[in-house]
Motif scaffolding. Sequence first.
Motif, short mmCIF file in Angstrom:
data_model
loop_
_atom_site.label_atom_id
_atom_site.label_comp_id
_atom_site.label_asym_id
_atom_site.label_seq_id
_atom_site.Cartn_x
_atom_site.Cartn_y
_atom_site.Cartn_z
N ASP A 1 7.68 16.47 11.28
CA ASP A 1 7.63 17.58 10.33
C ASP A 1 7.62 17.00 8.92
O ASP A 1 8.05 15.88 8.70
CB ASP A 1 8.85 18.49 10.53
N GLY A 2 7.14 17.80 7.99
CA GLY A 2 7.18 17.39 6.59
C GLY A 2 6.01 16.52 6.20
O GLY A 2 5.08 16.29 6.95
N SER A 3 6.07 16.03 4.96
CA SER A 3 5.03 15.13 4.47
C SER A 3 5.67 14.20 3.45
O SER A 3 6.66 14.55 2.82
CB SER A 3 3.91 15.93 3.80
N CYS A 4 5.12 13.01 3.31
CA CYS A 4 5.73 12.07 2.39
C CYS A 4 4.78 10.95 1.99
O CYS A 4 3.69 10.81 2.55
CB CYS A 4 6.98 11.44 3.01
N LYS A 5 5.20 10.19 0.99
CA LYS A 5 4.52 8.96 0.61
C LYS A 5 5.38 7.81 1.08
O LYS A 5 6.60 7.86 1.01
CB LYS A 5 4.37 8.89 -0.91
N MET A 6 4.72 6.76 1.55
CA MET A 6 5.48 5.62 2.06
C MET A 6 4.86 4.34 1.50
O MET A 6 3.65 4.26 1.33
CB MET A 6 5.39 5.62 3.58
N ASP B 1 0.83 -1.20 0.00
CA ASP B 1 0.00 0.00 0.00
C ASP B 1 0.87 1.25 0.00
O ASP B 1 1.92 1.29 0.65
CB ASP B 1 -0.89 0.02 1.25
N ILE B 2 0.40 2.27 -0.74
CA ILE B 2 1.09 3.55 -0.72
C ILE B 2 0.32 4.48 0.20
O ILE B 2 -0.85 4.78 -0.03
CB ILE B 2 1.14 4.16 -2.14
N VAL B 3 0.98 4.92 1.26
CA VAL B 3 0.32 5.73 2.29
C VAL B 3 0.84 7.15 2.24
O VAL B 3 2.03 7.38 2.02
CB VAL B 3 0.64 5.12 3.67
N HIS B 4 -0.06 8.10 2.43
CA HIS B 4 0.35 9.51 2.46
C HIS B 4 0.42 9.96 3.90
O HIS B 4 -0.55 9.85 4.63
CB HIS B 4 -0.66 10.38 1.72
N LEU B 5 1.57 10.44 4.29
CA LEU B 5 1.74 10.86 5.69
C LEU B 5 2.03 12.35 5.75
O LEU B 5 2.73 12.90 4.89
CB LEU B 5 2.90 10.10 6.32
N ALA B 6 1.48 13.00 6.76
CA ALA B 6 1.76 14.42 6.95
C ALA B 6 2.10 14.65 8.41
O ALA B 6 1.97 13.74 9.24
CB ALA B 6 0.56 15.26 6.55
N ILE B 7 2.49 15.85 8.71
CA ILE B 7 2.91 16.21 10.06
C ILE B 7 1.83 15.82 11.07
O ILE B 7 0.66 16.07 10.88
CB ILE B 7 3.23 17.71 10.10
N GLY B 8 2.25 15.15 12.11
CA GLY B 8 1.32 14.73 13.16
C GLY B 8 0.79 13.32 13.00
O GLY B 8 0.15 12.80 13.90
N ASP B 9 1.05 12.69 11.86
CA ASP B 9 0.56 11.32 11.65
C ASP B 9 1.44 10.31 12.36
O ASP B 9 2.62 10.55 12.60
CB ASP B 9 0.54 10.97 10.15
N GLN B 10 0.82 9.17 12.62
CA GLN B 10 1.61 8.07 13.15
C GLN B 10 1.87 7.10 12.01
O GLN B 10 0.96 6.79 11.24
CB GLN B 10 0.82 7.39 14.26
N VAL B 11 3.10 6.63 11.89
CA VAL B 11 3.42 5.67 10.82
C VAL B 11 2.66 4.38 11.13
O VAL B 11 2.83 3.81 12.21
CB VAL B 11 4.95 5.42 10.75
N PRO B 12 1.80 3.92 10.21
CA PRO B 12 0.88 2.84 10.55
C PRO B 12 1.46 1.43 10.44
O PRO B 12 0.86 0.49 10.94
CB PRO B 12 -0.25 3.03 9.54
N ALA B 13 2.58 1.28 9.76
CA ALA B 13 3.21 -0.03 9.62
C ALA B 13 4.64 0.21 9.19
O ALA B 13 5.01 1.34 8.87
CB ALA B 13 2.47 -0.87 8.57
N ASP B 14 5.47 -0.83 9.20
CA ASP B 14 6.84 -0.64 8.74
C ASP B 14 6.84 -0.44 7.23
O ASP B 14 6.11 -1.12 6.51
CB ASP B 14 7.68 -1.88 9.07
N GLY B 15 7.67 0.47 6.75
CA GLY B 15 7.66 0.70 5.31
C GLY B 15 8.86 1.46 4.81
O GLY B 15 9.80 1.73 5.55
N LEU B 16 8.80 1.79 3.52
CA LEU B 16 9.90 2.48 2.87
C LEU B 16 9.42 3.81 2.31
O LEU B 16 8.33 3.91 1.74
CB LEU B 16 10.43 1.61 1.72
N PHE B 17 10.25 4.80 2.50
CA PHE B 17 9.97 6.15 2.01
C PHE B 17 9.98 6.15 0.48
O PHE B 17 10.89 5.63 -0.14
CB PHE B 17 11.07 7.06 2.56
N VAL B 18 8.94 6.71 -0.14
CA VAL B 18 8.87 6.76 -1.60
C VAL B 18 9.26 8.15 -2.09
O VAL B 18 10.16 8.30 -2.90
CB VAL B 18 7.46 6.39 -2.10
#
Length: 952
Positions: free
Chosen positions: A312-317, A259-276
């Motif tokens: 801080d920041g935002s990313c896809k994982m 799954d490709i997850v969108h994360l932004a400031i304040g989110d909790q990383v929901p599973a182990d993954g790799l930064f896209v």
Amino acid sequence: MERLMSGDFDVKAKHSSEEALQKWRKLCGVVKNPKRRFRFTANLSKRYEAAAMRKTNQEKLRIAVLVSKAAFQFIQGVSPSDYNVPAEVKAAGFDICADELGSIVEGHDVKKLKFHGGVTGVSEKLCTSIVDGLTTTDSDLLNRRQEIYGINKFAESQPRSFWIFVWEALQDMTLMILGVCAFVSLIVGIATEGWLEGAHDGIGIVASILLVVFVTAISDYRQSLQFRDLDTEKKKIIIQVTRNGFRQKLSIYDLLPGDIVHLAIGDQVPADGLFVSGFSVLIDESSLTGESEPVMVNSENPFMLSGTKVQDGSCKMMIATVGMRTQWGKLMATLSEGGDDETPLQVKLNGVATIIGKIGLFFAVVTFAVLVQGLFSHKWQAGTYFRWSGDDALEILEYFAIAVTIVVVAVPEGLPLAVTLSLAFAMKKMMNDKALVRHLAACETMGSATTICSDKTGTLTTNHMTVVKSCICMEVKVVDQPTKAASLVSEMPVSAVKLLLQSIFNNTGGEVVVNEDGKREILGTPTETALLEFGLSLGGDFQAERQAVKLVKVEPFNSTKKRMGVVMELHEGGLRAHTKGASEIVLAACDKVINSNGDIVPLDEESINLLKDTIDQFANEALRTLCIAYMELEGGFSPENPMPVSGYTCIGIVGIKDPVRPGVKESVAVCRSAGITVRMVTGDNINTAKAIARECGILTDDGIAIEGPDFREKSLEELLQLVPKIQVMARSSPLDKHTLVKHLRTTFGEVVAVTGDGTNDAPALHEADIGLAMGIAGTEVAKESADVIILDDNFSTIVTVAKWGRSVYINIQKFVQFQLTVNVVALIVNFSSACLTGSAPLTAVQLLWVNMIMDTLGALALATEPPNDELMKRSPVGRKGNFISSVMWRNILGQSLYQFMVIWHLQAKGKALFSLDGPDSDLVLNTLIFNSFVFCQASFSTNLKTIKLFLK
Ligand SMILES: Nc1ncnc2c1ncn2[C@@H]1O[C@H](COP(=O)(O)OP(=O)(O)OP(=O)(O)O)[C@@H](O)[C@H]1O
Ligand SMILES: [Ca+2]
């Protein structure tokens, strides 16, 4: 008593140290039934286990990072790893197994990642795409994916069955002693008087034991179910993912590897993954490792661990491993026993129970001694001193039972239980009222709150934002309808329109997407969506604008900077920076402006004043203002450098409307009449804040509105004067909020409730007596620091929470009165009559009955009284209020005296009064006494429901 109640226990409403809890439990350990008392409280040993796990995680991670760094140096010569895809994984259509993925991410193994072709390579092996995400149309593949990699859920402890609760209820010292008594009484009774006749007492005791056990077990069982429900509710987290090429919302439980997850400031990383992909991502790993230093995540260090938070920041994982395969999963499983810290009231009342228990024990021993002595002297007189019959043995047994029951009745075991019961009841009701309680203690603290520091955006306002006014190219326009926006475009210079649209669509944390139904949808924070909406109504095209340029750097918005910016590479060549944010701040970074002809002119005094006036004018109309600016980067730009902070050209200012929520004004008025001061703390412009505060009735004529930067400058003496009067604090930084709360709490002794939604509100939420996080707009980080989550983000709900808090407090006070009275009376009646007449009017079975009524049914009746509006018409208890007020003492003593007199009178004069005689007269009288006793309690408890506990 109050002093005794607080004892030496250092247990606070929030953040009690583990040692304090441990110490307290040890102190209470000698009392009756420690096991039952600590039923719903936290399992401390599990906590130690989790802390140890964090430590090993930290160590493991440190080594992994070191090893991978070392490996990185020799990366050129990647030796072909001897990885073989397991057959079943291959058969399912994948090229990499879960263990391998785990070892890559958890081990931070750059070498292995490289071997598998980097993030893209792994995504191919996982049959997913880093652009479009998983394809869910093939349900067969989805099932296989689940089978091979598992699901994103943590192992939970089995729900305990009803019979376990019965078993636990049975483990009550006094019940066990009574059980033995019943057994002996049955044997001796049947032996001496035969079946039925002699079995009376024994059966009676057994029946009441069973009743007590079942009522307790049922109530415990129901409570455990309820805590479980709340627990699952607490863990519900929704996150944004891209599946089938569409961005959508999904529960974290439904996430799968790939799954490709969108994360932004304040989110909790929901599973182990790799930064896209993404920008300036800082990850806080403290929840997993205890390490407080945040970690930078980018394509060089692409490993993201479940349970960590985006600071801080935002990313896809891209998700790699899920659920129990992650370290977080294991940690959560350890902590899944749940349970909550003891609340201060529970601690206090446990103290009371312990003290009274000891007094009861003393009286019980004395009573037993007196009764036995009576028997002896009786026999002495009768001259049968050396002849002992079964009857005598039964008599002594009966005395013993009475002594035991005095202990049972005297120990107000129900007190701590009533607190749990009452809190749990309030918790459930609050859930219906849209407030999710994370920590039990919050319910009772909220009842004594004297101040609420509220957010503006989203709490007092609706958080539905629209751009209604603009000042582009120095011309103020009303743009509250699409037609007006369209005409705005025709009046504006073409170059300016182009710049504006480029800025709106590229310099944003939001996104315009087409969802699976083909409908256009705007994602992002309300401020962002308002701007994107505005851009669309100007005739802009999101995708086209996005494709026209290439972003080289994004500095996402955060509340400390109060602005965001991007640097882009233009197709025609050259670099351009765009920034937008709080108007005063961005305007201060500008030295040029686009005028009405579309020319770029230096920003002179006159135009600055004009723009500042516009900002004030917008703000006074309660609009949130945002300034948009850009700058050509002629000297080049390297993505490692920070964005330039000055030299921008102002494109314009927009005014965003965010209407006040209906009902807020009334709720603020309710708070005021309840003696709770409401203060607004916001990141917005001071004029906007003032306008809204006035509209809500928060800002009054004698109140002060201050800006964060001013507040920071004040000396301690000035603050002493100022703080009580502050009603609005604008342009506050997260630290300002924290400072204000701290002053209110420590210097002014207030009980402070704080609301917040952002990541940066976390410190203030943590510091507050009660932290309230917003359920809809709030980030995971804010929610985790909070004690209560306001599910509908509505200020009125906060008032409801306060009301429930007060009702909990009062209900417990009532119950305490009730129980203490019953205890005192039962104790004195039995003791005095045992001493004076040599027999006890209330038998063991009767006392047990009363005890059951008090402990369980009494608690149910009194502790679960719903709140009424009266509660919000008196001033709060605050920090100093005594739990047992003087009026309560008066009630307790008065009632005890009255009841004692009634019973004593019956005891002494009863026979004459009701002209009782004959062989059964004693029995009838005792029954009469018992019934009067019960009726006294019943009428007292109904009285309590309406009684006033406070002197006006
Ligand atoms: N996405 C954004 N991009 C740029 N600037 C923004 C953005 N969102 C908000 N701002 C600006 O930052 C200012 C403060 O935002 P901040 O998040 O600190 O306050 P808030 O949380 O919105 O308000 P409150 O504290 O009342 O909830 C806003 O007034 C606005 O001018
Ligand atoms: Ca906020």
